[in-house]
Design a protein around this motif. Structure first.
Motif, PDB file in Angstrom:
ATOM      1  N   CYS A 100      -1.332   2.248  -5.300  1.00 53.09           N
ATOM      2  CA  CYS A 100      -0.616   1.604  -4.482  1.00 53.09           C
ATOM      3  C   CYS A 100       0.227   0.531  -5.470  1.00 53.09           C
ATOM      4  O   CYS A 100      -0.314  -0.004  -6.237  1.00 53.09           O
ATOM      5  N   CYS A 106      -6.956   1.330  -5.106  1.00 55.35           N
ATOM      6  CA  CYS A 106      -6.682  -0.067  -4.368  1.00 55.35           C
ATOM      7  C   CYS A 106      -7.711  -0.341  -3.445  1.00 55.35           C
ATOM      8  O   CYS A 106      -8.772   0.437  -3.222  1.00 55.35           O
ATOM      9  N   CYS A 145      -7.618  -0.731  -0.465  1.00 51.72           N
ATOM     10  CA  CYS A 145      -7.661   0.275   0.883  1.00 51.72           C
ATOM     11  C   CYS A 145      -8.150   1.689   0.624  1.00 51.72           C
ATOM     12  O   CYS A 145      -8.407   2.268   1.602  1.00 51.72           O
ATOM     13  N   HIS A 183       0.641  -1.232   0.063  1.00 56.30           N
ATOM     14  CA  HIS A 183       0.125  -0.051   0.051  1.00 56.30           C
ATOM     15  C   HIS A 183       0.993   1.209   0.018  1.00 56.30           C
ATOM     16  O   HIS A 183       0.335   2.256   0.267  1.00 56.30           O
TER      17      HIS A 183
END
Ligand SMILES: [Zn+2]
Length: 392
Positions: free
Chosen positions: A264, A257, A259, A247
């Protein structure tokens, strides 16, 4: 060999107990040592070591056997197998592996099975618990013979709550208190850490990072992560989320991503990105196929993995410049594809990290292979087990 620096309090009894603990801790840590090696590891005299080892044999904590070192007879001390077994579990993104180990660092039984993508926590944890009971039966014992359980999970773990510290790291597992669920099923203490962290721990204790204090373990898998051993200890970070190599942003305008951030590293070298690159040539394949084909010399698969290693190396170079580890150990499924992956990562790290005055950092393949995380889970269970308490 590292010396144990546990402070020794004043009174005779507590001094004796502290010395016993030092000896047990050293045997637990190194698996088996002669009395002379034990004296060197603990800083105690050989006479004290000999007296305490006799006591510990008497209470069934350790066993001794005659061996030879440099042509001389010596007594090798190991933790008694009768002291009990520990279990290790590795819950990966696509696989489950379970092992039983004794306190002398030997694996006595193990089994692995594939899991589907986005496997569900309740069924996976049920399976893990059943496998442990199965393996215990296979070696002629039951839950009474189990001292504790270590779990390596493919996500960072928040130290306080034991929950997964990063959203999207292992989809569907965010709210699952893994240790509590397994403790309920197995009625034994359960300890959970990230699999990259435990891969680092295992390589530091028993593998490629054995003789150094600062190890960066890079796990190339369905996603990318890292485990850090700093000053001989596993580093968790403030919230337990240390090591999220996948990340780190590599392209600010890149795709979103899992996340929630953009660009990332994993959006370029994670499973989905790698398979997408190969789709025009190979159609639908799995990451396992890609690794197997690369091992067999398929140039497209080898190229895609080497390019991924090269980009990962740029990010690792930043970590190397910042933390100055003595060794970078490369593990995870992709590291099995062949030398090309480790070579590409090494070249990239050496090219992008701060040039060292004497020699560039060592970048090597892990010595424990795909079992590093599982071995790390066993190590965690062993580390957390109070051997003397069990024997009392
Ligand atoms: Zn991300």
């Amino acid at each position: 060999m590292r010396r144990d620096t546990t402070p020794s309090p004043g009174s005779q009894t507590s001094l004796r107990e502290a010395n016993r603990s030092r000896i047990v801790a050293a045997v637990k840590r190194f698996g088996g040592l002669t009395q002379v090696e034990l004296a060197a590891a603990t800083g105690l005299s050989t006479a004290t070591v000999s007296t305490i080892v006799k006591e510990l044999v008497g209470t069934g904590v350790v066993e001794t056997e005659t061996t030879s070192r440099s042509g001389r007879r010596a007594l090798r001390v190991t933790i008694a197998r009768s002291a009990g077994l520990v279990a290790g579990i590795h819950i990966g993104p696509r696989s489950l592996a379970v092992a039983l180990g004794d306190l002398a660092h030997d694996v006595v039984a193990e089994q692995a099975l594939p899991l589907p993508a986005d496997h569900r926590p309740d069924t996976s944890l049920d399976r893990a618990a059943l496998l442990i009971v199965d393996l215990l039966e296979r070696v002629g014992t039951d839950l009474d013979g189990l001292l504790g359980v270590g779990v390596a999970i493919a996500a960072p773990v928040e130290s306080g709550t034991g929950l997964i510290a990063v959203r999207g790291a292992l989809r569907g597992w965010e709210e699952v208190p893994v240790a509590q669920v397994l403790t309920k099923r197995l009625a034994r203490p359960v300890h959970v850490e990230s699999d990259a962290g435990l891969g680092a721990l295992a390589e530091h204790q028993l593998g490629a990072g054995r003789y150094v204090q600062d190890v960066l373990y890079v796990r190339l898998s369905y996603g990318t992560s890292a485990g850090l051993i700093l000053g001989g200890r596993l580093h968790h970070g403030g919230s337990g989320a240390a090591g999220q190599l996948g990340h780190v942003q590599v392209s600010p305008a890149g795709p979103v991503c899992s996340c929630g951030n953009r660009g990332c590293l994993d959006t370029e070298v994670g499973e989905a990105a790698l398979l997408e690159l190969l789709r025009p040539a190979l159609g639908e394949v799995t990451l396992r196929d890609v690794v197997r084909r690369a091992q067999q010399g398929d140039p497209g698969c080898a190229r895609v993995l080497a390019d991924a290693a090269r980009l990962t190396g740029e990010v690792v170079a930043g970590v190397v410049t910042l933390l100055d580890p003595q060794v970078v150990v490369v593990g995870g499924e992709l590291a099995r594809a062949g030398d090309g992956v480790v070579v590409a990562l090494r070249e990239s790290v050496h090219r992008h990290a701060l040039p060292h005055r004497f020699a560039p950092v060592d970048v090597v393949a892990g010595q424990l292979g795909p079992r590093a995380e599982l071995i790390g889970a066993l190590e965690l269970a062993r580390k957390e087990t109070d051997v003397e308490g069990v024997a009392r």
